[in-house]
Design a protein around this motif. Structure first.
Motif, short mmCIF file in Angstrom:
data_model
loop_
_atom_site.label_atom_id
_atom_site.label_comp_id
_atom_site.label_asym_id
_atom_site.label_seq_id
_atom_site.Cartn_x
_atom_site.Cartn_y
_atom_site.Cartn_z
N LEU A 208 10.51 0.45 -4.15
CA LEU A 208 9.42 -0.08 -4.98
C LEU A 208 8.60 1.05 -5.60
CD1 LEU A 208 8.32 -2.93 -2.57
CD2 LEU A 208 9.30 -3.25 -4.84
N GLY A 209 8.32 2.08 -4.81
CA GLY A 209 7.52 3.20 -5.31
C GLY A 209 8.21 3.94 -6.44
N LEU A 210 9.51 4.19 -6.28
CA LEU A 210 10.25 4.90 -7.32
C LEU A 210 10.31 4.09 -8.60
CD1 LEU A 210 13.23 6.26 -5.17
CD2 LEU A 210 11.47 7.64 -6.29
N ASN A 211 10.51 2.79 -8.45
CA ASN A 211 10.63 1.92 -9.61
C ASN A 211 9.29 1.76 -10.34
OD1 ASN A 211 10.73 -1.49 -10.26
ND2 ASN A 211 12.12 -0.06 -11.26
N VAL A 212 8.27 1.39 -9.59
CA VAL A 212 6.97 1.17 -10.23
C VAL A 212 6.37 2.50 -10.70
CG1 VAL A 212 4.61 0.35 -9.81
CG2 VAL A 212 6.55 -0.93 -8.93
N GLY A 213 6.70 3.59 -10.00
CA GLY A 213 6.23 4.91 -10.42
C GLY A 213 6.65 5.25 -11.84
N ALA A 214 7.84 4.78 -12.24
CA ALA A 214 8.32 5.05 -13.59
C ALA A 214 7.42 4.38 -14.63
CB ALA A 214 9.75 4.58 -13.75
N TYR A 215 7.03 3.13 -14.33
CA TYR A 215 6.09 2.46 -15.24
C TYR A 215 4.74 3.17 -15.23
CZ TYR A 215 9.36 -1.41 -15.62
OH TYR A 215 10.46 -2.17 -15.87
N GLY A 216 4.31 3.53 -14.01
CA GLY A 216 3.03 4.20 -13.86
C GLY A 216 2.98 5.51 -14.63
N ALA A 217 4.10 6.24 -14.63
CA ALA A 217 4.14 7.52 -15.33
C ALA A 217 3.90 7.32 -16.84
CB ALA A 217 5.48 8.21 -15.10
N GLU A 218 4.49 6.27 -17.37
CA GLU A 218 4.27 5.97 -18.78
C GLU A 218 2.81 5.64 -19.05
OE1 GLU A 218 6.71 7.38 -20.30
OE2 GLU A 218 6.83 5.75 -21.76
N ASN A 219 2.22 4.93 -18.10
CA ASN A 219 0.80 4.59 -18.21
C ASN A 219 -0.07 5.85 -18.21
OD1 ASN A 219 -1.62 3.10 -18.12
ND2 ASN A 219 -1.62 3.16 -15.88
N VAL B 214 0.83 -1.20 0.00
CA VAL B 214 0.00 0.00 0.00
C VAL B 214 0.87 1.26 0.00
CG1 VAL B 214 -1.66 1.33 1.35
CG2 VAL B 214 -1.99 -1.11 1.05
N GLY B 215 1.92 1.24 0.83
CA GLY B 215 2.83 2.39 0.87
C GLY B 215 3.51 2.61 -0.47
N GLY B 216 4.01 1.53 -1.05
CA GLY B 216 4.69 1.61 -2.34
C GLY B 216 3.75 2.11 -3.42
N CYS B 217 2.51 1.61 -3.39
CA CYS B 217 1.52 2.03 -4.39
C CYS B 217 1.19 3.52 -4.26
CB CYS B 217 0.25 1.22 -4.26
SG CYS B 217 0.43 -0.45 -4.89
N ALA B 218 1.05 3.96 -3.01
CA ALA B 218 0.73 5.37 -2.80
C ALA B 218 1.83 6.25 -3.39
CB ALA B 218 0.56 5.64 -1.31
N VAL C 282 1.54 8.77 -6.81
CA VAL C 282 1.86 10.21 -6.86
C VAL C 282 2.91 10.48 -7.93
CG1 VAL C 282 2.86 12.12 -5.55
CG2 VAL C 282 1.24 10.57 -4.45
N ILE C 283 3.95 9.63 -7.95
CA ILE C 283 5.01 9.79 -8.94
C ILE C 283 4.46 9.63 -10.36
CG2 ILE C 283 7.08 8.65 -9.86
CD1 ILE C 283 7.93 8.22 -6.96
N SER C 284 3.60 8.63 -10.53
CA SER C 284 3.02 8.38 -11.85
C SER C 284 2.28 9.62 -12.36
CB SER C 284 2.01 7.23 -11.80
OG SER C 284 2.58 6.08 -11.29
N MET C 285 1.48 10.19 -11.47
CA MET C 285 0.67 11.34 -11.88
C MET C 285 1.57 12.53 -12.23
SD MET C 285 -2.49 10.97 -12.12
CE MET C 285 -3.64 9.65 -11.88
N ILE C 286 2.52 12.81 -11.36
CA ILE C 286 3.38 13.98 -11.58
C ILE C 286 4.17 13.83 -12.88
CG2 ILE C 286 5.38 15.25 -10.72
CD1 ILE C 286 4.37 14.63 -7.87
N PHE C 287 4.90 12.72 -13.00
CA PHE C 287 5.78 12.60 -14.17
C PHE C 287 4.98 12.24 -15.43
CE2 PHE C 287 8.72 12.34 -10.65
CZ PHE C 287 9.73 13.19 -11.09
#
Lengths: 240, 284
Positions: A92-103, A23-27, A31-36
């Motif tokens: 985990l958040g920084l790593n997955v956030g990069a994929y999320g940002a592309e999404n 949950v922490g990593g996803c949160a 945020v990272i996904s949305m910003i980037f």
């Protein structure tokens, strides 16, 4: 069977850690996904460059190594050691956030240009365009991939067992050592991961259905031609 | 800017009657002025040094073969396209440019928002927001971009929906409406912003034939009851004839013929106009 009943509390405790880190990593990843992701859709070259650099760096880094670096190497630089759970969530958040940002970027770009043009014709400010029209429509498009990323992050969270966080994987290894029941110890962990994944999948499917309904799209199996499609009615209709 | 005083006079002009400033009339400052406007996509020049003016309250129909630049004119006015040369003036203020000292420089977003406020547009494909109910489609823009209180915006939305005959559908999703109904909502949405200029971009072209009349009736009603300036790109020649004060025939990014509908449709001067009208009326 006694193995499972006896060790259930221990496994639940491990699952609790896995859940917390997920949950922490996803949160953080969200945020990272949305910003980037949003930066990546902007006209400004600088904004897009920032997004690209972030995505390329953190997509190319192994979460495990990033976590080791944050946990073991960074203290050498800043003289302060992060809590293992925090290091894990960050990695985990920084790593997955990069994929999320592309999404996010892809989903925003997939909103028809005509929608953007309508917001210009109605004289919305750029932020209002995004908040009121573009993001709500992109949201439905983002959710399936976000669902997958949540599961990926949860499974990836097993790396925290390597810095002695007592998550599911860590617990399974300990159970194996103490009881010698290798088969059962890992089988129990597999089942717990599976159950957690099902819960996350269920939640994202709910969110997807809700998002599609908000766009006036009918759920998969529509509760046919009811004159007043109350929200609850349609939701239950789709479940059955 | 020397025009500003005149602007005020224009907006309070008491006799904004629909009966007509004609094309050549230069009695007052035009509401819209294209000055040597150029627009090109790569090597394809869509508008070449186009000059024309529209007086306040005038209803102008743009006709011509596809690719002749009609829609581009509307899109330039709505600032959906970048201008490649010349200046567009709205009410004496440059739309595509802003003053920096005495020089005109390309306009920034903030400036464009201020000038664009006067202009509304209805699109061929309606472009309603699927993430909002009909009501919010109409109220969100006045609330957020004009600062109208929600209650007032709601009232106005109800009035406008009543006018377009869709009062009962206010809480539905636009996807549940027919194309014609969606387009009527889109017209209401544009009017909710109280524009001085309404741009209509082939608003009936995407509709099933039996739904066209409903939309045109709404537009006729607006023409009859308001003095809103209209620029319409349309293939509905009957509508153009009834409603407009003036018809512009375009070909290859130039105005080929400019006159009142009776003249353009009744006794077109140009061969190209004749053949175009012939072709359109044949197919319609």
């Amino acid at each position: 069977m006694t193995f499972f009943t006896d060790s259930l509390p221990i496994y639940l405790n491990g699952a609790w850690y896995t859940l917390m880190i997920t949950v922490g990593g996803c949160a953080l990843a969200f945020v990272i996904s949305m910003i980037f992701g949003i930066l990546g859709t902007m006209r400004s070259l600088v904004a897009r460059a920032i997004a690209t650099v972030y995505v390329e760096i953190f997509r190319g880094v192994a979460a495990l190594v990033l976590m080791f670096w944050l946990f073991y190497a960074m203290p050498l630089l800043i003289g302060y050691r992060l809590e293992p759970v925090v290091a894990a969530i960050l990695a985990l958040g920084l790593n997955v956030g990069a994929y999320g940002a592309e999404n996010v970027r892809g989903a925003i770009n997939a909103v028809p240009r005509a929608q953007y043009e309508a917001t210009v014709a109605l004289n919305f400010e750029p932020l209002q365009r995004m908040r009121l029209v573009i993001l709500p429509q992109a949201w439905a498009q983002m959710l399936p991939t976000f669902g997958n990323l949540v599961i990926e992050l949860m499974k990836g969270s097993a790396v925290v067992s390597l810095i002695a966080v007592s998550d599911l994987t860590f617990v399974a290894q300990q159970m194996r050592t103490f009881t010698g029941e290798t088969l059962l110890a890992f089988l129990a962990a597999l089942i717990m991961y599976f159950i957690l994944a099902q819960i996350f999948l269920f939640l994202t499917r709910m969110a997807e259905r809700r998002a599609n309904r908000r766009l006036g799209r009918l759920p998969d199996r529509p509760a046919k031609k009811r004159a007043i499609p109350s929200m609850a009615g349609v939701a239950r209709g789709g479940e059955s | 800017m020397p025009q500003s005083e005149q602007n005020i006079q224009d907006t309070i002009r008491p006799d904004a009657s629909p009966d007509v400033p004609g094309p050549g009339d230069a009695v007052q400052q035009p509401l819209i002025r294209f000055e040597k406007v150029v627009k090109q996509y790569g090597d394809n020049v869509v508008l070449r040094e186009l000059d024309f003016t529209v007086q306040p309250g005038q209803r102008v129909t743009l006709i011509g073969p596809s690719g002749s630049g009609k829609t581009t004119i509307l899109r330039l006015l709505m600032t959906l396209e970048q201008i490649d040369g010349g200046v567009i003036w709205v009410n004496g203020d440059p739309l595509s440019h802003m003053y920096k000292g005495d020089h005109l420089v390309p306009a920034n977003e903030k400036y464009q928002r201020a000038v664009r406020k006067k202009i509304g547009m209805v699109f061929q494909q309606f472009n309603l927001f699927p993430n909002m109910t009909v009501r919010r489609n109409i109220t969100e823009a006045p609330i957020h971009s004009l600062g109208v209180p929600r209650g007032e915006a709601d009232e106005r939305a109800a009035e406008l929906l009543d006018m377009v005959g869709l009062k009962e559908r206010i809480d539905e999703h636009p996807t549940r409406l027919s194309g014609g109904q969606q387009q009527r909502v889109a017209i209401a949405r544009a009017l909710a912003m109280r524009p001085e200029i309404l741009l209509l971009d082939e608003v009936t072209s995407a509709l099933d034939p039996e739904l066209v009349a409903g939309v045109l009736d709404v537009l006729r009603e607006i023409a009859r009851t308001t003095d809103i300036t209209m620029l319409a790109v349309t293939h509905e020649m009957g509508f153009a004839r009834d409603v407009s004060h003036r018809v512009l025939m375009f070909d290859h990014g130039r105005i080929l013929e400019d006159g009142p509908p009776d003249q353009i449709f009744g006794e077109p001067r140009e061969e190209r106009t004749k053949s175009f009208l012939h072709a359109v009326l044949e197919s319609g």
